[in-house]
Design a protein around this motif. Sequence first.
Motif, PDB file in Angstrom:
ATOM      1  N   ASP A   1      80.689 -15.369   0.034  1.00  0.00           N
ATOM      2  CA  ASP A   1      80.089 -15.443  -0.664  1.00  0.00           C
ATOM      3  C   ASP A   1      79.054 -16.682  -0.293  1.00  0.00           C
ATOM      4  O   ASP A   1      79.813 -17.688  -0.698  1.00  0.00           O
TER       5      ASP A   1
ATOM      6  N   GLU B   1      68.649 -10.523   2.657  1.00  0.00           N
ATOM      7  CA  GLU B   1      69.472  -9.659   2.495  1.00  0.00           C
ATOM      8  C   GLU B   1      70.308  -9.639   3.481  1.00  0.00           C
ATOM      9  O   GLU B   1      71.336  -8.680   2.109  1.00  0.00           O
TER      10      GLU B   1
ATOM     11  N   VAL C   1      73.234 -10.981   0.317  1.00  0.00           N
ATOM     12  CA  VAL C   1      72.806 -10.838  -0.751  1.00  0.00           C
ATOM     13  C   VAL C   1      73.993  -9.496  -0.509  1.00  0.00           C
ATOM     14  O   VAL C   1      75.124  -9.196  -0.649  1.00  0.00           O
ATOM     15  N   TRP C   2      74.165  -9.305   0.600  1.00  0.00           N
ATOM     16  CA  TRP C   2      74.900  -7.941   1.186  1.00  0.00           C
ATOM     17  C   TRP C   2      75.996  -8.211   1.881  1.00  0.00           C
ATOM     18  O   TRP C   2      76.971  -7.426   0.994  1.00  0.00           O
TER      19      TRP C   2
ATOM     20  N   LEU D   1      71.566  -2.276  -1.972  1.00  0.00           N
ATOM     21  CA  LEU D   1      72.381  -3.680  -2.594  1.00  0.00           C
ATOM     22  C   LEU D   1      72.273  -3.181  -4.036  1.00  0.00           C
ATOM     23  O   LEU D   1      73.553  -3.295  -4.138  1.00  0.00           O
TER      24      LEU D   1
ATOM     25  N   ALA E   1      65.711  -4.829  -5.879  1.00  0.00           N
ATOM     26  CA  ALA E   1      66.882  -3.590  -6.562  1.00  0.00           C
ATOM     27  C   ALA E   1      66.715  -3.585  -8.088  1.00  0.00           C
ATOM     28  O   ALA E   1      66.231  -2.331  -8.082  1.00  0.00           O
TER      29      ALA E   1
ATOM     30  N   ALA F   1      73.085 -11.345  -6.461  1.00  0.00           N
ATOM     31  CA  ALA F   1      71.371 -12.329  -6.425  1.00  0.00           C
ATOM     32  C   ALA F   1      71.061 -13.317  -7.711  1.00  0.00           C
ATOM     33  O   ALA F   1      71.067 -14.607  -7.187  1.00  0.00           O
TER      34      ALA F   1
ATOM     35  N   GLY G   1      74.245  -5.696  -6.021  1.00  0.00           N
ATOM     36  CA  GLY G   1      73.169  -7.164  -5.468  1.00  0.00           C
ATOM     37  C   GLY G   1      72.390  -7.464  -6.872  1.00  0.00           C
ATOM     38  O   GLY G   1      72.328  -8.970  -5.683  1.00  0.00           O
TER      39      GLY G   1
ATOM     40  N   SER H   1      77.901 -10.664   1.011  1.00  0.00           N
ATOM     41  CA  SER H   1      78.091 -11.742  -1.143  1.00  0.00           C
ATOM     42  C   SER H   1      78.307 -10.237  -1.790  1.00  0.00           C
ATOM     43  O   SER H   1      79.539 -10.424  -2.965  1.00  0.00           O
ATOM     44  N   THR H   2      78.073  -9.046  -1.816  1.00  0.00           N
ATOM     45  CA  THR H   2      77.809  -7.619  -2.475  1.00  0.00           C
ATOM     46  C   THR H   2      79.174  -7.045  -2.218  1.00  0.00           C
ATOM     47  O   THR H   2      80.265  -6.294  -2.665  1.00  0.00           O
ATOM     48  N   TYR H   3      79.706  -6.486  -0.943  1.00  0.00           N
ATOM     49  CA  TYR H   3      80.644  -5.771  -0.218  1.00  0.00           C
ATOM     50  C   TYR H   3      81.504  -6.601   0.551  1.00  0.00           C
ATOM     51  O   TYR H   3      82.711  -5.965   1.261  1.00  0.00           O
TER      52      TYR H   3
END
Length: 415
Positions: free
Chosen positions: A114, A102, A105-106, A149, A141, A157, A153, A108-110
């Motif tokens: 990454d 988690e 992934v968070w 996410l 999600a 992912a 997200g 990588s998203t924000y």
Amino acid sequence: MLDELAGHPHGDDLARVVHTAAFAAADERRTTLAAGIAELVDRAGLSAADAETRFGNVIRALERGTSEGAGSATRVLLATLLARGVALSPPEGPEAEGRVAEALVWLSTYTSVDALIALDAALGERAAGLWRAIAALVRRADQGALPELGRAGAILAAAALRGSTSPDARAEAAALVDEVRDPIVRSLLRDAVSPGRRPSRAPGAAAGGGEGASGGAPWAAGGAERDAGDPARLAGELAPPPRGPVQLVLLAATGILLVIHLVRLAGRGLLRYRRPAALEISPRGVIVRSRTELFGRALREQETYIPVEALLRATREVRYPRLGLYAGLVALGLGTYLGVSLLVDGARAGSPELLGVGALVFAVGAALDFGLSHLETATRGRCRVVLVPRKGPSVALAGIDRAAADLALGRLPRA
């Protein structure tokens, strides 16, 4: 890059610094990693010179954060160091793997880091548990259980699962294909299951045009594509769905229907108002991607997914297929009647003017008959596809080739 860092005298120390900074940012939901960097570097006994690599300075990269462009060497450097940091302290057990997945992934998203792209290279077979945890995050999600996410997200992912070479990641992707509802996530996962297949493009579609790009692939097709296992694609323009007989009579009697058509005609001619749409039909359901254009600029983009179990009816309609022929016959009949009457009256009165007017009226009727019949022939084969879900408004696409519509609608399972 991992080989380069393995030979670096402070490679593992730098990986631990990046790991600590990144996970602290994930825990505090910060989009930058710069907070506390000086303290972490001092605690690790490193200097700015120790952080130099062939791909950039690690400390300066942490301080700059998201100012680096996507795909730049320093961003890949941070991602690789973070993956290496996870490998140095691998999570033990499903619960720990879920927390690490988690956080990754968070991030990588924000943030600009990454690490998902480097998990296989950094952890090898030990990444299997993380891929299972990442797949579980995609599932949650997609169900709306992870608002922190969200859809972004889930997409990232799914893209990571697609790009992974791990058999566990591919197995999880195959299990998720039939479970997730988001069409983009499902498309990414489907490509992971069948990596040799590339999405087909419609004839004349511009290469590299995204969904929202002007002139891109979803808006340029004129027919249907049908590859084995791929959805059939149609392109047309959103049209008003069919009205019921009572509503149609009321609108016509009050003159509102005429006003609606005049407003639409003015919008298309004066404001260049368009609503191009692309329709994808597969055995699982229907996806409608549309956008609203004004003066050639996109004002709004929309995507609607109707699963097959929620689809009540999908039909194609040929609107007024013989209207041109009948109108031409009426014009020819009126022209003949009026023209012959004037010719007879002109012959009786010995008036060349009446004879000329009668001949002109007859010629106009014949010309209208020819023109309207030709118009009917030119528009033959175009139809409107109407989708009626069990809940929600109906969707209609006009200007679609009849044969292509039949081919695409044939992919839907019969009730």
